[in-house]
Scaffold this motif. Structure first.
Motif, short mmCIF file in Angstrom:
data_model
loop_
_atom_site.label_atom_id
_atom_site.label_comp_id
_atom_site.label_asym_id
_atom_site.label_seq_id
_atom_site.Cartn_x
_atom_site.Cartn_y
_atom_site.Cartn_z
N PHE A 118 -0.88 -11.31 9.26
CA PHE A 118 -1.06 -12.21 8.13
C PHE A 118 -1.12 -11.45 6.81
O PHE A 118 -1.49 -11.99 5.79
N ASP A 120 -0.90 -20.22 13.45
CA ASP A 120 0.22 -21.12 13.72
C ASP A 120 1.54 -20.48 13.34
O ASP A 120 2.56 -20.64 14.04
N ALA A 121 1.55 -19.74 12.22
CA ALA A 121 2.78 -19.06 11.79
C ALA A 121 3.21 -18.01 12.79
O ALA A 121 4.39 -17.86 13.10
N GLU A 152 4.58 -19.72 15.92
CA GLU A 152 5.93 -20.24 15.67
C GLU A 152 6.96 -19.12 15.65
O GLU A 152 8.03 -19.24 16.25
N GLU A 153 6.61 -18.01 14.98
CA GLU A 153 7.53 -16.88 14.91
C GLU A 153 7.80 -16.29 16.28
O GLU A 153 8.95 -16.01 16.64
N ARG A 203 -3.79 -21.31 9.79
CA ARG A 203 -2.41 -21.37 9.33
C ARG A 203 -1.66 -20.09 9.72
O ARG A 203 -0.49 -20.14 10.13
N GLY A 204 -2.35 -18.96 9.58
CA GLY A 204 -1.71 -17.71 9.98
C GLY A 204 -1.42 -17.66 11.46
O GLY A 204 -0.36 -17.19 11.88
#
Length: 296
Positions: free
Chosen positions: A46, A65-66, A69-70, A62-63
């Motif tokens: 992050f 989840d990112a 997803e990545e 949020r980090g």
């Protein structure tokens, strides 16, 4: 297949290894990130490594989840057609991962090994996770060089298994032979030993003592392997009885293995599972992926 991820390079290596295993097994892959507050104050993925400091819960979510997803996108790109799911879950990391592993063929975690910063594995979380589940747990280190996306069949090296002939070895050997059959490779069963201190100078007084003990161990190891050889006739199985500290001998033999399997005793007590000194040494020092197999 379930893999625990946290955004560090080690968990990315674990996710890639788990994806290749899932393809081999024709099984879906599940990526799990655990919100283990307050033990995750920052995550390098992050952008917080240089100026690490307090980070809000929402920002961390949020980090996370990112990262999920990545990593999901990366796995799908490298392994088209593999069913991949991702989930972020609150709770104590070891307990959540153990629950997620319950319906999986295997739980895969990233390993930093000895001497690295405190992190996801081989600290209290990793050891606790290994002790909380009867599902095989595989610990994976990042490769020295990037692993390309598979474009051709993989030529697997041996599955090496450290065997203590004094323990129940059925679950451990069953795992090793099944993995070797799946990969089309050989099993190498290793037992390291040295004379107990109580023997004192017995080998000097009677040189036959050492050979007698070695022969007895070799016979016991061969007997343990015999039923699995019959069950998996296509799997070549090699047995090695080596003189020296068991942990050292197993680590030496593990250097050129594709997968290393060690056992841990299930302890029916609140203190959790028992991780012996050989398994502990292999987890800290082996460069190959290490599978920890629970047994009675």
């Amino acid at each position: 297949m379930t893999v625990g991820v946290d955004g560090f390079p080690e968990s990315r290596a674990a996710a890639d290894w788990a994806a290749r295993e899932a393809v081999l097994r024709e099984a879906p892959l599940r990526l799990v990130h655990v919100e283990d507050w307050p033990h995750t104050p920052f995550m390098p993925a992050f952008g917080r490594l240089e100026n690490a400091g307090p980070v809000g819960a929402e920002e961390l979510r949020r980090g996370a989840d990112a990262v999920l997803e990545e990593m999901t996108d990366d796995v799908r790109r490298r392994h088209p057609g593999l069913p991949v799911s991702a989930r972020r879950m609150p709770g104590r990391a070891a307990a959540v991962l153990a629950v997620q592993a319950a319906d999986s063929q295997m739980l895969v975690l990233g390993s930093r090994g000895r001497g690295a910063v405190e992190g996801f594995l081989l600290g209290s979380v990793g050891i606790a996770t290994v002790g909380l589940t009867a599902t095989p747990v595989v610990l994976v280190r990042p490769p020295r060089e990037p692993v390309p996306a598979p474009a051709a069949p993989v030529a697997y090296r041996d599955v090496m298994v450290g065997v203590d002939v004094r323990e129940d070895t059925d679950a451990l050997l069953g795992f090793a032979f099944e993995e070797a059959a799946r990969r089309g490779c050989a099993v190498r069963a290793v037992h390291g030993w040295s004379l107990p201190f109580a023997f004192g100078y017995a080998p000097q007084l009677d040189p036959g003592v050492r050979q007698e003990v070695a022969d007895g161990i070799a016979e016991a190891l061969s007997e343990r392997l015999s039923s699995w050889r019959r069950r998996y006739p296509s799997v070549k199985a090699e047995e090695r009885v080596l003189v020296g500290a068991p942990a050292v001998q197993v680590l030496y033999e593990a250097a050129d293995a594709d997968l290393v399997a060690v056992g841990r005793r299930i302890r029916r007590a609140p203190v959790g599972g028992h991780l012996g000194h050989v398994a502990h040494a292999v987890l800290h020092h082996a460069t190959a992926p290490v599978a920890v197999i629970a047994h009675d």
